[in-house]
Structures are given as C-alpha cells and as structure tokens.
Design a protein around this motif. Sequence first.
Motif, PDB file in Angstrom:
ATOM      1  N   ASP A   2       0.814  -1.222   0.000  1.00  0.00           N
ATOM      2  CA  ASP A   2       0.000   0.000   0.000  1.00  0.00           C
ATOM      3  C   ASP A   2       0.841   1.263   0.000  1.00  0.00           C
ATOM      4  OD1 ASP A   2      -2.253  -1.521   0.024  1.00  0.00           O
ATOM      5  OD2 ASP A   2      -2.661  -1.302   2.162  1.00  0.00           O
ATOM      6  N   VAL A  53      -6.349  -8.489  -0.008  1.00  0.00           N
ATOM      7  CA  VAL A  53      -5.620  -7.636   0.931  1.00  0.00           C
ATOM      8  C   VAL A  53      -5.250  -8.448   2.164  1.00  0.00           C
ATOM      9  CG1 VAL A  53      -5.722  -5.562   2.358  1.00  0.00           C
ATOM     10  CG2 VAL A  53      -6.811  -5.572   0.100  1.00  0.00           C
ATOM     11  N   ARG A  77       1.796   3.180  -3.492  1.00  0.00           N
ATOM     12  CA  ARG A  77       0.838   3.795  -4.401  1.00  0.00           C
ATOM     13  C   ARG A  77       1.449   5.054  -5.010  1.00  0.00           C
ATOM     14  NH1 ARG A  77      -4.749   3.232  -0.849  1.00  0.00           N
ATOM     15  NH2 ARG A  77      -5.063   1.012  -1.255  1.00  0.00           N
TER      16      ARG A  77
END
Length: 375
Positions: free
Chosen positions: A215, A235, A218
């Motif tokens: 994450d 996830v 990004r």
Amino acid sequence: MTLTEHSTDVAAEQTVEQALRPHAEDAFAHELAALAAADDRPRPARWRLSPWAVATYLLGGTLPDGTVITPKYVGPRRTVEVAVTTLATDRALLLLGVPGTAKTWVSEHLAAAVSGDSTLLVQGTAGTPEEAIRYGWNYAQLLAHGPSRDALVPSPVMRAMADGMTARVEELTRIPADVQDTLITILSEKTLPIPELGEEVQAVGGFNLIATANDRDRGVNELSSALRRRFNTVVLPLPATPEAEVDIVARRVDQIGRSLDLPAVPEGVEEIRRVVTVFRELRDGVTADGRTKLKSPSGTLSTAEAISVVTGGLALAAHFGDGVLRSGDIAAGLLGAVVRDPAVDRVIWQEYLETVVRERHDWKDFYRACREVSA
C-alpha cells in the motif's frame, strides 16, 4: 536404490540442511508429502494438492494420521481461501498490503503447495527489464546462429506457462509501467508471442501468477486499469490482535533462530510481547488501554520488523549474554526500527518512553534499557 541414487539423495539433503533459508518446498517437504498422501479431494490440472489441502498447508491443522501441519500464515481463513480459489481460476492473484504483512511469505508457500516449486520468481525493482517477464537471448548463440529456440532464454513466467506452474512477481508496483504491461497479454490471452521466431508460447493448464504489492507504494508505478482487471486482489491485513502478532513473531523467530543456532524463543516471550506492544501502540497512535493518544513515527513498524528486532536481540543474547533474551538485547534494535527520521521520530520515541513506558511499573528494566541506548 543404487549407490549413485543414494549419493544424489544425500547430497540433496545436505544442500537443504546447509541452506541458510531453504525454499518452502524443501523446508516443509514432509508436511507437503503428508498432505499429498492424505488428500483425496479433486485437484485442478497439474496441482500437487487440492485447494482444501493448500489452505490447510497455509493455515495449519492435524491430519488423520496425526501429522501436524504448522501454520504458515496467521490470519482470516477466508482470506486464504479466496487466494487459493483465485489460483484455481483464470485470474491472477495480487496480494496487497502494507509492508510486513507476509505477502512474500504467503506467495512463496502458495506456489510451493500448488506447484511444488516456489523459485519461478521475478523480483520487481525500478530496473526490472521487459526480458525478466518475457524472455531474453543468449547473445553468443544469437550472433553465431541467429534467432532460434536454442538462443532464447526463457523468463520464469515463460517457464511457468510452458510447464503449467505458478510464477511469482514480487513488488509489482516497483516495476516500470511499460514493463508491467507486458503481463497483459500473458494474463488475458494466456499467450506469450515471440515475434523474432514467428512463434508463441501458450500457457498449459495449471499456469497462474501471483504478484505482490504494498500500500505504501501507491503512486510509484501505479498499475494500469487494464492490468489491474487481470488480477483478483486479496488484501493481507495486519494481525488483528496482540496475541496473534506475538504468536506470529514467536513462530518466525523460532524458525529463523533454529537455522542460526540461536537460543529457543520461549524464555524470551515476555520481551517479544513488549516489542509487539510498542509497535502496535505507535502504529495505532494510541495506547493499548485507549487512554493516551500517541504520535506515530514515519516507519511502518510492521510484524516483519518486529521479527527482525527480536532475532537481532536473540543473537546478542547468544553471543554476548547468557542466552536469555532480555530488555537490553532488544533496546538498540527497537530504537533503530522506530527512529527512521532522526529529526522527527526521535522526539516521538522520547515522548513515548517518558509518558507511557516509564509509567508501567513492570517495564522498569525495559525503560532503563531503552533510555540507555536513546541517550
């Protein structure tokens, strides 16, 4: 068995024993073999185990013959089931999560359980070339004889397509966008064209691909919408409870410690619990009892980092102490994990020590050790 076969088996066993970090299919070969023997459920084409057995391998359990399958992943069962089921379909699997949520670990064990080989790996970096995903050339052969199959050097992905196995791409979002997009045809058409030869490699049954991304990346090399549609995203969350995280850290430290001849973990469980508590509180921005708000440092303070801190502490205890993990052994590693930005994180750490750790009467030794290395 011939003498040659026996010598080969002994050499193979010695190679596994000598490896600092054996591949999953080697380290847990006995569990995979036991699961295969007990597994009477349908298996997709070229799978070594059924989806049920693959999930059992990751989550742990006890087989009818009494064989104990150790958990490789501690987390929601449904998360693992969805990941395994995805690999049995025509969609690739993207494991997404913050750093340290066991994405690489899960990817490796999935490939080991499904295909018996976790080594068909492309490591994503900013410099990963297109050839790492498609194919390259042996330039000596190419110059001597021109383009040919003998001159072609297949990538791990091409080999997985040809053999019906599971390929892995680590840190997909670190790979340049134009290189990422070479996966689109592979994942949608299950074909890899070789225009230089006027040929193509078609994937056979059993082929699939597992990619990982975190994450925090990004915006580094964001996946195109066309490529993202080719994946089913799962996830992987952080451990839900302190007890689960302590269990994960203790298990992994014990596995790593055995390979490094370090002391057993049980005597240091209390220190593991302290490391996990510190990480969770600073990560969440609040103490465990919910009474004190905290500032979070710049680092991720992941479970993987907690494992590293405790392993380093065990090494200190083994080589410069009495073999028992104590606060003084983990203090320096803990400081290094928390204080990544000296200008900001050191202030946050000092405040945490004085307002939280100092007030815990059963943490006096921990407070003194941390103060000593933080001075």
